[in-house]
Each structure stands twice: as structure tokens, then as C-alpha cells.
Design a protein around this motif. Structure first.
Motif, PDB file in Angstrom:
ATOM      1  N   ALA A 119      31.964 -31.621-114.969  1.00 49.00           N
ATOM      2  CA  ALA A 119      31.045 -32.113-116.045  1.00 49.00           C
ATOM      3  C   ALA A 119      31.225 -33.759-115.993  1.00 49.00           C
ATOM      4  CB  ALA A 119      31.627 -31.587-117.661  1.00 49.00           C
ATOM      5  N   ARG A 120      32.409 -34.404-115.667  1.00 47.13           N
ATOM      6  CA  ARG A 120      32.396 -35.731-115.680  1.00 47.13           C
ATOM      7  C   ARG A 120      31.472 -36.117-114.654  1.00 47.13           C
ATOM      8  NH1 ARG A 120      35.825 -39.578-113.063  1.00 47.13           N
ATOM      9  NH2 ARG A 120      36.636 -37.998-111.539  1.00 47.13           N
ATOM     10  N   TRP A 121      31.505 -35.731-113.507  1.00 50.32           N
ATOM     11  CA  TRP A 121      30.674 -36.373-112.478  1.00 50.32           C
ATOM     12  C   TRP A 121      29.197 -35.904-112.834  1.00 50.32           C
ATOM     13  CZ3 TRP A 121      31.702 -39.763-108.969  1.00 50.32           C
ATOM     14  CH2 TRP A 121      33.185 -39.686-108.717  1.00 50.32           C
ATOM     15  N   PHE A 122      28.811 -34.803-113.441  1.00 52.29           N
ATOM     16  CA  PHE A 122      27.596 -34.664-113.605  1.00 52.29           C
ATOM     17  C   PHE A 122      27.020 -35.580-114.941  1.00 52.29           C
ATOM     18  CE2 PHE A 122      25.535 -30.746-112.214  1.00 52.29           C
ATOM     19  CZ  PHE A 122      26.182 -30.356-111.033  1.00 52.29           C
ATOM     20  N   ASP A 123      27.816 -35.831-115.925  1.00 48.75           N
ATOM     21  CA  ASP A 123      27.560 -36.865-116.842  1.00 48.75           C
ATOM     22  C   ASP A 123      27.260 -38.121-116.252  1.00 48.75           C
ATOM     23  OD1 ASP A 123      27.950 -34.995-118.734  1.00 48.75           O
ATOM     24  OD2 ASP A 123      29.847 -35.456-119.444  1.00 48.75           O
ATOM     25  N   ARG A 124      28.099 -38.795-115.233  1.00 51.39           N
ATOM     26  CA  ARG A 124      27.654 -40.165-114.571  1.00 51.39           C
ATOM     27  C   ARG A 124      26.624 -40.022-113.788  1.00 51.39           C
ATOM     28  NH1 ARG A 124      33.141 -42.053-111.588  1.00 51.39           N
ATOM     29  NH2 ARG A 124      31.673 -43.923-111.337  1.00 51.39           N
ATOM     30  N   TYR A 125      25.901 -38.711-113.520  1.00 53.27           N
ATOM     31  CA  TYR A 125      24.666 -38.693-112.690  1.00 53.27           C
ATOM     32  C   TYR A 125      23.542 -38.601-113.543  1.00 53.27           C
ATOM     33  CZ  TYR A 125      25.907 -38.549-107.804  1.00 53.27           C
ATOM     34  OH  TYR A 125      26.354 -38.705-106.643  1.00 53.27           O
ATOM     35  N   GLY A 126      23.887 -37.976-115.031  1.00 51.07           N
ATOM     36  CA  GLY A 126      22.883 -37.752-115.773  1.00 51.07           C
ATOM     37  C   GLY A 126      22.237 -36.364-115.598  1.00 51.07           C
ATOM     38  N   PHE A 127      22.890 -35.152-114.840  1.00 54.11           N
ATOM     39  CA  PHE A 127      22.585 -34.130-114.734  1.00 54.11           C
ATOM     40  C   PHE A 127      22.922 -33.172-115.842  1.00 54.11           C
ATOM     41  CE2 PHE A 127      23.578 -34.770-109.988  1.00 54.11           C
ATOM     42  CZ  PHE A 127      22.699 -35.600-109.570  1.00 54.11           C
TER      43      PHE A 127
END
Length: 911
Positions: free
Chosen positions: A296-304
Motif C-alpha cells: 500500500a505504501r508503494w501504491f500510494d506513492r504511485y497514486g495507484f
């Protein structure tokens, strides 16, 4: 899904916003600031298309894997099996050069943690300090969910080529990453060819367009038309067996199975939805949250966008995430919205690109590997703790051991034991009588029914004091409860006629599916036993004697091995006949359906050659053959009885192509051809009207859609004529429903609607005195719930429970059964019994108090199913209809029902 601007940070993919022409699509670049080793080839340099710009075929994948291995010392390739069509199965191991040099030591160390008996704490801590964390990324088990494969190739490229990405560096230092880029090469290539064949100058985003609409059977399934994401414990398919063997050589700490879902969705990763199997430990659930948080942390950074705890459960052990979890790994499913091609127009008119799936799967994979790398020590300790808890389970739980007595069909029993052994589960065989003071059988017994018991030599024992006891318990135990809150919610949704949230079967107990007697012991058995090697379980059949008999060879019916032996004997040109009544010969008892081969009158194979061939077949199938030196019988019919059938080689045709259900067709064909050696001729449904069906003795109709619409009047007439002239028609599930339609008229029964109380007729009403305060003639209160129920609707669909049927042992379709059998009910089908003057109800659902063996069944279904038809025989002209209410071949793992199918195929034609 929002298309977010890409951020500049490690392992970010920068992909163009629009791709009007994939031929002009620029190669995706990694984030600014990340440098890549130019000596490592890109996918475009090897295959001609960049990451996300094309859908790689199996040949592309293999070519790129070898190109990477040729230019990098940090990757090693392993060919670990092949598909039905001969395509090689590969995975790549990626790590530092030092880690790769020590791969054999890593495997040895993981095997030691996987079986920690005798492992001292000090030695365990040393292993944990030294071992890398092994992670496995598995992609494209469903061939038409393709983006995971190209994402896997991107993961490999990034790990090998990125020069200054701290995440990649950390993963390489702490892990050995196993990347299985393509689990289902046959299905994927079927999909790739279909979408490429349909493509024009530009990719077409139309959801109904040919690029997205696959010809039957589609790419999801493998060559045998099996869903391999349901096959992990059944291990019917060569791809699955190879993958299980590889898993047991490496023991990965995390196993991720990457999929695709509907194009209007976003992305799913763990934690899973309810129901979650109770044998998934609290520690494992905590790891699922830990992996999910970092994703989730990485998806939030991408805006996914993404979701968790919805739709995808973790209850059934046959998933690619479930089976590894019950071995002590952390198994997870990832699901990406699918473009099913290069571009897909969503219902909100936005475009979803294939590269979007590649990118998100890549990010989720790298995020998962980062979590594993950062938690290497904790992950290793958690795995060791799980396996140690497995050893202790037998001493702490309610069940000490499972015992499968050497009784009944021992060929089925041996196959079940070997199936467990192949999954790393220890099985012992008794070398003499075993005894226990407390055991209960799997026959509906509940607490308090335990008693002393003895088991003969040859019985199999599965102890729950072993490292794999969690998986053993999950596969053997009859029933697993779901959370009461989840079930209450399903009851509420069903009452409102909303879709329920059962994702898969709710029961799968292998002993029940195999029809194998099994006992759970509360006190360990005593007596001599030996640990079996994988594949070493046998049926214990005595070998055929050296001297040929004077009169005949006789084989008892009632075991799957006898059916396989018969089919192969008939194909070899051996003449045989089936006796329809029990008989006794030279002190031996033979049940109805037993078959004999007379020494005299054999047209092709005679004398010593006949004896040698039957000896070979008996040994191959684990069958005991009785040699009759006299035809005199002590009881029952003689060899020359009219209560017998001369058997012939079955010539089996099967309906194929739309509207046939691909799974149903695949299961039946696999069992007939691969398990029992009965050749099958697939016939496309649209061709039935012009085919000379009389070339065949049996026609199998798998489940499917609207057969009438595809067959039309001429095809329907051809099938009816085939039966009238002596053919055998075998139908499953929805195909059986088609037989009951008025314009077909091949089955004199009906499918039932939802059962509800019938309002009393005027003559049924009972006069009564008005109660105090009640005015005579006052209308009854309005029943709102009853008023809103649909007028005509099917019964509630049972979500894959195991139910009991009673079987007529005097009918040839019931030969081999001792009055009952366990079946999988996975639909809303309920058939009224056929009338006595029209046919025979060979198997009917048991009474309500004996109906449910395992799994969830709606209360309405429990009331409506008992005494309804499961297997019906109805004669027509010179032929026969054999109709199953459900598919008896479900997933190829219900071995206990195979004889019903074989009775229809081998013992029906010519009656």
C-alpha cells in the motif's frame, strides 16, 4: 483507475500516457536517477517489443531468460518440467554471485528448517543468521491473465541491471528470488495467438472486440482444460506436479501468485477476505498485513488504487496462495484489472493499457521482495516456528493420527497415500495389526462416538506429529467451519437475493472424495509400521500365479484399478464379460459387476501370451486376479448365465466447443483417457447434426450453456436417434437439465424450483373457533416476506459441499458401491426422481439427517435435496440415458465417483 503522474524514486517505471500505435511506442524507461547496466539486454533488444508494449509468448519468455543468463552472473535458470504440449517450464533464481554459488547450501538449510526434528536451538539460530530469505514470484497460472509474465521479466531485468537502486541491492543481499514467469505456457500461447490473430493496424479497445473475446476454450486453462489454480493438492496436472516438486526443494518463505481480474476493477493484494481458514495462524495473518502495508505504501506513492479484504478469500487449500500457506509459507494472491490485450475501454470510457498491468504487478512484486528482505530473520524464524508447531500438533490437538484401513478399494487407498506423500506429508504403512483405545470414523460420528479399534496390516497412518501436519489436517479432516459472522452475512444476502460471497468449494476432504474409510484417533495407534518413500504406497494385491488357469481369469468389481485394467484389456483385444449378480467360486466371493476372461475363445491373444499380458496389467493397476481352474460356482450365476454382458471396446464421443463448459469437458476427458485408458473423440457441437453418431457406443455431454440454441432441431434429433438406435448418452449437471426440456424429452424428470410452503387448498383448511378478541372472517395478516419472493426461481446454489447419496447396488450403474457414496454438490440443481415405469433412480440424496458430510449447505437445500435424484438411468428404444444431477468428475479429484462414470462407459452399451 486514475492515471497518476509517475514519481522519481527507486524502481519506478515511467510509461507514456498514450499509446495510439504500439508499433511506435517508446521503450519504457526507469525513473530518472537510476542507472542500468547496458550489458544487460532489455526485452526489446531480444524480442522486438518493449516491456508492456507487447504480450510475450512462451518462446519470447524462454529467449529472454537465456539472454539474461548469458549476460549476468547473478541469475541461474532451472528447467523443472514441461507442459502437456511439451513446452518447458522454467524459473530463474536471482541473487548475489556469492548467494548463487551457495544455492545447494541454501536448499539444504531450508530443508533442515522444514523438518526441525532434532534441530537444536543453537544450530537453528546459526542457520537463520546465514540463510537468505527465499521468495517465489509465480505468474500467469491462467494463460489469459498475461501481464504477470511480462512483469516478471521486468523484475528480473531490474534486479540484474539496476546499478544504484537501494531496494534492489537490499533484495539481492538478503534474498534468493525465484521467478516463475509462466506457469501455464499452453494456455498463454493459446491466448497470445488468438489476440494477435485478431489485431488490426491498431490495438482495439472495444471490450467485445475479437482481440478480447477468445475462441473456446480460451487461454485460462491448460491443455487438459484444467484450472491449475485449483489443482495444488489434487496434483492432476503435470505442470502442478512439477511445481510442487520444485517448491519442496526450495521451501520459499513467501509465495506470490499473480493474476488478473475484470477490467473495471483496480488492484487487489492481501490481507484476504473472509472466510480465512482457521489453520492459517495468527502469525501468518500478521505477515499478510505486513506485506499488504508495504504494498500500500508503494501504491500510494504511485497514486495507484487498490483494495484488500474483499472478494478473494483464503479458505480453500487448492489455490496457489493456499497450499504454500498450509506448508508454513506466506502465500498471497495479487490481482490486477485486466486489459485482456494491449488496451481496454472501461465502462467509464477510460482506457486501461496492458502496460498498466505490467507496471502494477512489477511494483507489487518489488514491494513484496522489499518486505521479505527487511524481515529476513523474522521470516525464517516464523517458518521454523510453524514447522515446529506442526511436530507438536499431534500431542496438543484433539486428533493424534488419521488411519486409513486396508479395506475396500485399496487401489484408491494407495493413490490417496501416494498423493499425500508427493506433497511432503509423511505416511506410514502398518506391517501388522494396529490398535488404539480411542478412534472415531469419518461416518458422521461426533464427540462421544470414539471407541477402541483395530486396523489390519497394510493400513496407512498419517500422524499429526510431523512438520507437515497442518497441510495433512487441512486435506484429510472432513469439515472446516467458517466465521459465524461471515455465514450470518451470507444468510442475510441470500434472503435479499443478493450475490453471496462464497468464492470456491466449502469442502474438499480427500478421504471423503476418494471414498476411503478413515478414522481419527485420539490415542495414538500401537503396532509396527514403516515410513513410506514417495510413490511407494501399493494396493497390496497378490501377483498373478505363474501357471495359467484351466478355465478363466476373474476380477472383482469395486475398485478403480479393476476398471482401468478392464479398459486396457479390451483395447488389447482381450474378450471379457461382466456378471451382473454376486457369485462364489472356490471359496472366494465376487460382487456384481465382476468380470471374467475365459481362456478358450480368445480371438487375438491366447495361451502364455494372454497370461503374460494379464499379469502385466494386474501389476500395473494393483489388481488381484483370481485363476479359476473350474467353472463350478458355489452360489450365484454360472459363467454361462444370461445375467451377464459381453463387453466391447467403448467408442466414446464427447461434445466439444461452445456451449460446452470447458472444465467439465476437460475433467471427463482427462479421467477417461489419462486415468482409465479410454480414448475419447471430441465432436464440436455445431457439427453434431452431420456426424454419423452410430460410429460410437457412448456420447458424453459435459455441462454447458444453451445446448438447444447451438444444436438446433437437427442436432437434437441426431442425439435422440443415436439413443433410440442403441447408443448410451451420459450427461452431467446442466446437460441433464437440457434432457428434461419439452422439445428434447429424453429424461422423464424435472428440475425443481425453490421449495416453499404451498397455501392450503379450500378442502385442506381446518375449521376452528375464533380466538378471544378475533372477529370471525377476519383476513390473515399480510405476509410481506412471502409477497416479495420471486414467483419462480431456482433453489439456492450450494457452494461446493460434500453430500451423501444412497446407491442402488443391484443396478449396473451402482456396481462397486456398498449402498452409499459422497458427491460434490456445487449448484442449484435438484432433480425430481424418475417414475418406476420410466427408469431407475440409481443414486438419490440421503435423508436430511445423513445428507451433509462436509461444507456449507443452506437450510432450504437441506430440506429440499433429500431423496431427490442424483443419478438416473432411463432406457429409450435400444439405448440408454445416464443422467447425473451434478458433475461427478469435478476437478478430477473425486476418485470415489469414478466407478459411476466407468459403469456408464464400460458396462452399459449392448444392454
Amino acid at each position: 483507475m486514475r492515471r497518476a503522474a509517475l514519481l522519481a524514486f527507486p524502481f519506478a517505471l515511467s510509461l507514456p500516457a498514450q499509446v495510439p500505435d504500439p508499433g511506435l511506442q517508446p521503450r519504457p524507461a526507469f525513473a530518472p536517477g537510476i542507472r542500468y547496466d547496458p550489458a544487460i539486454p532489455t526485452l526489446e533488444q531480444v524480442t522486438g517489443h518493449a516491456f508492456g508494449a507487447g504480450i510475450s509468448s512462451h518462446a519470447d519468455v524462454v529467449k529472454y531468460l537465456h539472454a539474461l543468463a548469458a549476460f549476468s552472473p547473478r541469475i541461474r535458470l532451472f528447467e523443472f518440467g514441461e507442459s502437456w504440449q511439451g513446452r518447458a517450464l522454467w524459473f530463474a533464481a536471482v541473487a548475489t554471485e556469492e548467494r548463487l554459488e551457495a544455492l545447494s547450501r541454501t536448499q539444504d538449510g531450508m530443508r533442515r528448517l522444514a523438518d526441525p526434528r532434532g534441530l537444536e536451538d543453537g544450530a537453528a539460530e546459526q542457520l537463520i543468521a546465514e540463510l537468505p530469505a527465499v521468495g517465489w514470484l509465480a505468474n500467469c497460472v491462467h494463460g489469459d491473465e498475461p501481464s504477470g509474465t511480462d512483469a516478471a521479466l521486468l523484475v528480473l531485468y531490474h534486479l540484474l541491471a539496476a546499478r544504484n537502486d537501494p531496494v534492489a541491492d537490499r533484495v539481492l543481499e538478503q534474498c534468493v528470488v525465484l521467478v516463475d514467469p509462466l506457469q501455464n505456457p499452453d494456455g498463454r500461447d493459446r491466448f497470445v495467438h488468438s489476440t494477435r490473430d485478431a489485431r488490426g493496424r491498431w490495438p482495439d479497445a472495444t471490450p467485445a472486440g475479437a482481440e478480447h473475446s477468445q475462441p473456446w476454450p480460451g487461454g485460462r486453462v491448460n491443455h487438459a482444460l484444467f484450472d491449475m489454480n485449483r489443482d495444488w493438492f489434487a496434483m492432476t496436472q503435470p505442470e502442478t506436479r512439477a511445481r510442487v516438486r520444485a517448491f519442496l526443494e526450495w521451501w520459499p518463505l513467501v509465495y506470490v501468485d499473480l493474476h488478473e481480474m475484470g477490467g473495471d476493477s483496480t488492484y487487489y493484494f492481501a490481507p484476504p477476505a473472509e472466510p480465512v481458514n482457521r489453520d492459517i495462524t495468527a502469525a501468518q495473518r500478521a505477515w499478510l498485513v505486513r506485506y499488504g502495508r508495504n504494498n500500500a505504501r508503494w501504491f500510494d506513492r504511485y497514486g495507484f488504487d487498490y483494495f484488500t479484504r474483499e472478494a478473494y478469500d483464503s479458505f480453500y487449500p487448492g489455490y496457489g496462495e493456499g497450499w504454500p500457506t498450509f506448508q508454513g509459507s506466506i502465500g498471497m494472491t495479487f490481482e490486477m484489472a485486466s486489459a485482456r490485450g494491449l488496451v481496454y475501454r472501461r465502462s467509464d470510457d477510460t482506457l486501461l493499457y496492458y502496460r498498466d498491468g505490467v507496471q502494477r504487478h512489477f511494483v507489487a512484486s518489488m514491494a513484496t521482495l522489499e518486505t521479505l528482505a527487511n524481515g529476513r530473520v523474522e521470516a525464517l524464524r516464523g517458518f521454523l516456528a510453524h514447522r515446529r508447531a506442526g511436530v507438536a500438533r499431534g500431542e496438543q490437538g484433539d486428533v493424534r493420527e488419521y488411519v486409513m484401513p486396508a479395506r475396500g478399494d485399496r487401489t484408491r487407498l494407495a493413490r490417496l497415500a501416494n498423493l499425500l506423500l508427493a506433497q511432503g506429508i509423511e505416511v506410514h504403512v502398518a506391517t501388522d495389526t494396529l490398535r488404539t483405545t480411542s478412534a472415531a470414523p469419518f461416518d458422521g460420528a461426533r464427540d462421544g462416538d470414539a471407541r477402541a479399534a483395530e486396523f489390519p496390516a497394510g493400513s496407512f497412518v498419517v500422524s499429526l506429529s510431523q512438520p507437515a501436519s497442518t497441510l495433512a489436517h487441512v486435506l484429510i479432516h472432513p469439515h472446516f467451519d467458517m466465521a459465524p459472522e461471515f455465514l450470518a452475512e451470507q444468510e442475510r444476502r441470500e434472503a435479499r437475493r443478493q450475490g453471496t460471497e462464497f468464492y470456491d468449494l466449502t469442502a474438499w476432504s480427500l478421504p471423503l472424495l476418494f471414498g476411503v474409510e478413515t478414522w481419527a484417533t485420539q490415542v495414538a495407534v500401537t503396532g509396527p509400521r514403516e515410513l513410506l518413500r514417495p510413490g511407494a504406497a501399493t494396493a497390496g494385491a497378490a501377483p498373478l500365479r505363474d501357471a495359467p488357469p484351466q478355465v478363466a481369469y476373474v476380477v472383482r468389481w469395486g475398485c478403480n484399478g479393476a476398471a482401468a485394467m478392464l479398459a486396457e484389456a479390451l483395447r488389447a483385444g482381450i474378450k471379457a464379460r461382466c456378471v451382473d449378480r454376486p457369485f462364489a467360486l472356490d471359496g472366494a466371493e465376487f460382487p456384481a459387476g465382476s468380470w471374467l476372461v475365459k481362456v478358450q475363445g480368445q480371438p487375438e491373444i491366447t495361451g502364455d501370451l494372454l497370461h503374460a499380458r494379464l499379469r502385466e496389467l494386474a501389476a500395473a493397476h494393483g489388481v488381484e486376479v483370481f485363476c479359476a481352474d473350474s467353472s463350478w460356482v458355489e452360489s450365484g450365476p454360472s459363467f454361462g448365465t444370461r445375467h451377464a454382458l459381453e463387453l466391447s471396446v467403448p467408442r466414446v464421443a464427447m461434445l466439444w466447443d461452445r456451449p460446452v463448459n470447458r472444465y467439465s469437458a476437460g475433467w471427463a476427458r482427462f479421467l477417461l483417457e489419462q486415468r482409465y485408458g479410454v480414448p475419447v473423440s471430441p465432436l464440436r457441437v455445431r457439427d453434431v447434426a452431420r456426424i454419423e453418431l452410430d460410429r460410437f457406443t457412448v456420447l458424453v455431454m459435459p455441462e454447458g450453456g444453451d445446448f438447444g440454441d447451438e444444436l438446433r432441431a437437427r442436432g437434437t434429433g441426431a442425439i435422440k436417434g443415436f439413443v433410440e438406435r442403441g447408443g448410451v448418452l451420459v450427461t452431467f449437471g446442466s446437460a441433464t437439465r437440457w434432457l428434461t426440456e419439452e422439445d428434447v424429452g429424453l429424461l422423464a424428470t424435472a428440475t425443481e424450483s425453490r421449495d416453499r410452503p404451498r397455501p392450503p387448498a379450500k378442502s385442506d383448511e381446518v375449521a376452528r373457533e375464533p380466538e378471544a378478541g378475533e372477529t370471525e372472517g377476519e383476513p390473515e395478516p399480510f405476509d410481506y416476506e412471502r409477497a416479495i419472493r420471486p414467483d419462480d426461481e431456482p433453489p439456492p446454489a450450494v457452494p461446493g459441499a460434500i453430500l451423501q447419496v444412497t446407491v442402488d447396488p443391484e443396478h449396473w450403474l451402482g456396481f462397486g458401491y456398498q449402498g452409499r457414496a459422497a458427491v460434490v454438490h456445487d449448484s442449484s440443481n435438484i432433480l425430481t426422481p424418475v417414475k418406476l415405469d420410466r427408469g431407475t433412480n440409481v443414486a438419490i440424496y440421503a435423508a436430511e439427517d445423513e445428507l451433509v458430510r462436509a461444507g456449507f449447505v443452506w437450510d432450504e437445500a437441506k430440506r429440499q435435496l433429500p431423496r431427490k435424484a442424483y443419478l438416473v438411468h432411463q432406457p429409450h428404444g435400444r439405448g440408454h440415458v445416464v443422467a447425473f444431477a451434478e458433475d461427478p468428475n469435478v476437478r478430477g479429484f473425486a476418485d470415489g465417483l469414478n466407478l459411476m462414470l466407468l459403469n456408464a462407459v464400460l458396462l452399459t452399451a449392448g444392454r
